[in-house]
Design a protein around this motif. Sequence first.
Motif, mmCIF file in Angstrom:
data_model
loop_
_atom_site.group_PDB
_atom_site.id
_atom_site.type_symbol
_atom_site.label_atom_id
_atom_site.label_comp_id
_atom_site.label_asym_id
_atom_site.label_seq_id
_atom_site.Cartn_x
_atom_site.Cartn_y
_atom_site.Cartn_z
ATOM 1 N N ASN A 55 0.820 -1.205 0.000
ATOM 2 C CA ASN A 55 0.000 0.000 0.000
ATOM 3 C C ASN A 55 0.858 1.261 0.000
ATOM 4 O O ASN A 55 0.489 2.267 -0.599
ATOM 5 N N PHE A 56 1.998 1.211 0.654
ATOM 6 C CA PHE A 56 2.921 2.345 0.634
ATOM 7 C C PHE A 56 3.399 2.615 -0.792
ATOM 8 O O PHE A 56 3.371 3.757 -1.254
ATOM 9 N N PHE A 57 3.806 1.565 -1.499
ATOM 10 C CA PHE A 57 4.278 1.743 -2.872
ATOM 11 C C PHE A 57 3.144 2.127 -3.820
ATOM 12 O O PHE A 57 3.351 2.888 -4.756
ATOM 13 N N ALA A 58 1.953 1.628 -3.576
ATOM 14 C CA ALA A 58 0.808 1.995 -4.417
ATOM 15 C C ALA A 58 0.472 3.474 -4.250
ATOM 16 O O ALA A 58 0.208 4.177 -5.232
ATOM 17 N N ARG A 59 0.469 3.950 -3.013
ATOM 18 C CA ARG A 59 0.203 5.384 -2.780
ATOM 19 C C ARG A 59 1.327 6.250 -3.342
ATOM 20 O O ARG A 59 1.077 7.331 -3.877
ATOM 21 N N ARG A 60 2.535 5.779 -3.215
ATOM 22 C CA ARG A 60 3.674 6.537 -3.726
ATOM 23 C C ARG A 60 3.602 6.658 -5.255
ATOM 24 O O ARG A 60 3.859 7.740 -5.788
ATOM 25 N N ASN A 61 3.245 5.573 -5.926
ATOM 26 C CA ASN A 61 3.117 5.618 -7.381
ATOM 27 C C ASN A 61 1.913 6.462 -7.796
ATOM 28 O O ASN A 61 1.953 7.127 -8.841
ATOM 29 N N ALA A 62 0.848 6.435 -7.023
ATOM 30 C CA ALA A 62 -0.331 7.251 -7.347
ATOM 31 C C ALA A 62 -0.026 8.733 -7.198
ATOM 32 O O ALA A 62 -0.511 9.559 -7.988
ATOM 33 N N ASP A 63 0.764 9.081 -6.184
ATOM 34 C CA ASP A 63 1.147 10.489 -6.007
ATOM 35 C C ASP A 63 2.066 10.969 -7.120
ATOM 36 O O ASP A 63 2.039 12.138 -7.484
#
Length: 65
Positions: A55-63
């Motif tokens: 989830n950390f990497f998913a949010r980081r890629n979304a940002d």
Amino acid sequence: MRTISWSQASVAGLLYAMVMCAWVYYDRGLGFDELAIRFAIYFVAFTVGFRFLMNFFARRNADRD
């Protein structure tokens, strides 16, 4: 990349714990009580850690997008 739910992370944690316990059982021949403790630790640690990281990497890629 999308976020991971608790149920998806728990399936991954279950598979990881089963593989690790099978490996430890065949490598060291531990008893059931020791394997049960290891299974619980592997399952919880991997499930929580996997969900947090994914989830950390998913949010980081979304940002970033």
